[in-house]
Scaffold this motif. Structure first.
Motif, mmCIF file in Angstrom:
data_model
loop_
_atom_site.group_PDB
_atom_site.id
_atom_site.type_symbol
_atom_site.label_atom_id
_atom_site.label_comp_id
_atom_site.label_asym_id
_atom_site.label_seq_id
_atom_site.Cartn_x
_atom_site.Cartn_y
_atom_site.Cartn_z
ATOM 1 N N LEU A 71 0.814 -1.209 0.000
ATOM 2 C CA LEU A 71 0.000 0.000 0.000
ATOM 3 C C LEU A 71 0.854 1.268 0.000
ATOM 4 C CD1 LEU A 71 -2.854 -0.688 2.586
ATOM 5 C CD2 LEU A 71 -3.093 -0.429 0.119
ATOM 6 N N ALA A 72 2.116 1.147 0.424
ATOM 7 C CA ALA A 72 2.962 2.328 0.583
ATOM 8 C C ALA A 72 3.075 3.113 -0.726
ATOM 9 C CB ALA A 72 4.344 1.921 1.080
ATOM 10 N N THR A 73 3.241 2.407 -1.838
ATOM 11 C CA THR A 73 3.394 3.096 -3.128
ATOM 12 C C THR A 73 2.138 3.875 -3.487
ATOM 13 O OG1 THR A 73 4.931 1.388 -3.903
ATOM 14 C CG2 THR A 73 3.877 2.782 -5.569
ATOM 15 N N ASN A 74 0.973 3.228 -3.317
ATOM 16 C CA ASN A 74 -0.278 3.905 -3.642
ATOM 17 C C ASN A 74 -0.528 5.100 -2.726
ATOM 18 O OD1 ASN A 74 -0.763 2.009 -5.641
ATOM 19 N ND2 ASN A 74 -1.975 0.691 -4.310
ATOM 20 N N LEU A 75 -0.183 4.941 -1.438
ATOM 21 C CA LEU A 75 -0.351 6.045 -0.503
ATOM 22 C C LEU A 75 0.540 7.226 -0.883
ATOM 23 C CD1 LEU A 75 -0.527 4.102 2.873
ATOM 24 C CD2 LEU A 75 -2.303 5.612 1.986
ATOM 25 N N ALA A 76 1.789 6.910 -1.245
ATOM 26 C CA ALA A 76 2.729 7.973 -1.616
ATOM 27 C C ALA A 76 2.253 8.700 -2.874
ATOM 28 C CB ALA A 76 4.119 7.385 -1.821
ATOM 29 N N ASP A 77 1.736 7.943 -3.861
ATOM 30 C CA ASP A 77 1.246 8.569 -5.089
ATOM 31 C C ASP A 77 0.056 9.486 -4.794
ATOM 32 O OD1 ASP A 77 3.149 7.273 -6.559
ATOM 33 O OD2 ASP A 77 1.827 5.647 -7.218
ATOM 34 N N ALA A 78 -0.863 9.008 -3.947
ATOM 35 C CA ALA A 78 -2.041 9.809 -3.629
ATOM 36 C C ALA A 78 -1.661 11.067 -2.860
ATOM 37 C CB ALA A 78 -3.035 8.974 -2.820
ATOM 38 N N GLN A 79 -0.642 10.954 -1.992
ATOM 39 C CA GLN A 79 -0.193 12.125 -1.242
ATOM 40 C C GLN A 79 0.469 13.148 -2.152
ATOM 41 O OE1 GLN A 79 2.177 10.783 2.122
ATOM 42 N NE2 GLN A 79 0.696 9.158 2.533
ATOM 43 N N ARG A 80 1.252 12.665 -3.092
ATOM 44 C CA ARG A 80 1.944 13.593 -3.997
ATOM 45 C C ARG A 80 0.943 14.365 -4.858
ATOM 46 N NH1 ARG A 80 6.070 9.642 -4.126
ATOM 47 N NH2 ARG A 80 4.993 8.500 -5.786
ATOM 48 N N THR A 81 -0.128 13.676 -5.257
ATOM 49 C CA THR A 81 -1.127 14.331 -6.119
ATOM 50 C C THR A 81 -2.248 14.982 -5.313
ATOM 51 O OG1 THR A 81 -2.369 12.254 -6.315
ATOM 52 C CG2 THR A 81 -0.679 12.693 -7.984
ATOM 53 N N LEU A 82 -2.182 14.837 -3.980
ATOM 54 C CA LEU A 82 -3.223 15.364 -3.093
ATOM 55 C C LEU A 82 -4.610 14.901 -3.539
ATOM 56 C CD1 LEU A 82 -1.961 18.985 -2.347
ATOM 57 C CD2 LEU A 82 -1.794 16.951 -0.913
ATOM 58 N N ASP A 83 -4.701 13.602 -3.878
ATOM 59 C CA ASP A 83 -5.969 13.000 -4.281
ATOM 60 C C ASP A 83 -6.724 12.598 -3.005
ATOM 61 O OD1 ASP A 83 -8.061 11.457 -5.174
ATOM 62 O OD2 ASP A 83 -6.891 10.476 -6.752
ATOM 63 N N GLY A 84 -7.608 13.487 -2.545
ATOM 64 C CA GLY A 84 -8.286 13.267 -1.275
ATOM 65 C C GLY A 84 -9.119 12.004 -1.245
ATOM 66 N N ALA A 85 -9.877 11.729 -2.306
ATOM 67 C CA ALA A 85 -10.737 10.540 -2.321
ATOM 68 C C ALA A 85 -9.904 9.271 -2.240
ATOM 69 C CB ALA A 85 -11.593 10.541 -3.585
#
Length: 292
Positions: A71-85
């Motif tokens: 999950l770490a990779t997906n979490l990092a990607d979402a944080q970088r793009t500030l994808d709240g959902a």
């Protein structure tokens, strides 16, 4: 046994057995003259109980652990793009997986007859959260030889996904910045003030992290001392139980021997009386014969 085999044995065994097993291996290596092995083995550090639980997962639930850490990779990607959902969905999945892994580690510990508590499982949860935030920690957890309890309280791309999700929502809802007549460079004194504040916050963070590291090291040392004291106490209790059993057996033997001695003394007195009576009878019979 080589060093890797010893390490595998140590980090898979309950923490209470770690020091004695390691010291026995060091002693044996010194006796056979293998100073290099003795030195390397002596440097192996006893894991905290929370770290031992993480090692159980790495050794016995590797597939599930890898699934969580993926999950770490997906979490990092979402944080970088500030994808709240995406962050909220991933955060919910993360919480469920971390809680499930903690419960599974508790079950494995109980199968090994090791007690677990809710605070201990929360410490394991902190370790798993730190592994999701930091690839270096993730590799330590995957190794199955973790020795320390870790929490993550950093900032930036690896910070708390909930906080990142909140920042994303705030950014989406925030109005565009108002235009001003201030030159692009802004007020130099104001910029300097903000830089000083940022520098002060960075120093405060560094000081806090250093204090936290020191406190955790002291806690680890205290836990190790408590573990040693508990082990020594258990050994002392076992010794007392053994000596008590030996004393009970000796007292029973003494009582039996005393009874046997009394019986033997009574038999000796009776035999002495019989011998005296027989001697008197013999003397009388001899006297009658001599008088004829």
């Amino acid at each position: 046994m080589d060093l890797d085999e010893l390490a595998d044995a140590l980090y898979s065994a309950p923490p209470g057995e770690f020091v004695a097993t390691r010291d026995d291996a060091v002693r044996a290596a010194r006796e056979r003259g293998d100073k290099e092995f003795a030195t390397a083995a002596g440097k192996l550090r006893r894991p905290t109980r929370a770290a031992w639980l993480a090692n159980l997962l790495a050794r016995h639930r590797r597939e599930q652990l890898d699934g969580l850490l993926a999950l770490a990779t997906n979490l990092a990607d979402a944080q970088r793009t500030l994808d709240g959902a995406a962050l909220r969905a991933l955060s919910s999945q993360r919480r469920k997986l971390v809680a499930g892994m903690a419960r599974e580690a508790g079950r494995l510990a109980r199968e090994a007859h090791e007690p677990v508590t809710e605070p201990l499982l929360r410490e394991l949860g902190d370790i798993l959260e730190a592994a999701l935030a930091d690839p270096v920690v993730a590799e330590e957890v995957r190794s199955g030889r973790l020795t320390r309890t870790i929490t993550y309280s950093g900032f930036g791309p690896d910070s708390d996904p909930e906080a990142a999700a909140q920042r994303a929502a705030e950014k989406a809802a925030a109005p565009p910045p108002a235009e001003t007549d201030e030159p692009d460079g802004g007020d130099p004194s104001e910029a300097a003030r903000r830089e000083r504040e940022r520098e002060e916050r960075r120093r405060d963070l560094a000081d806090a992290e250093a204090m936290e590291a020191t406190a955790r090291e002291r806690r680890d040392e205290a836990e190790a001392g408590h573990e040693r004291a508990a082990q020594e106490h258990e050994q002392a209790r076992e010794r007392v139980a053994t000596l008590t059993a030996e004393l009970d057996a000796a007292q029973r033997h003494e009582r039996t021997a005393a009874a046997d001695s009394r019986e033997a003394a009574a038999a000796a007195r009776a035999a002495a009386r019989e011998a005296g009576t027989a001697a008197t009878r013999t003397a009388r019979a001899r006297a009658r014969v001599e008088d004829e």
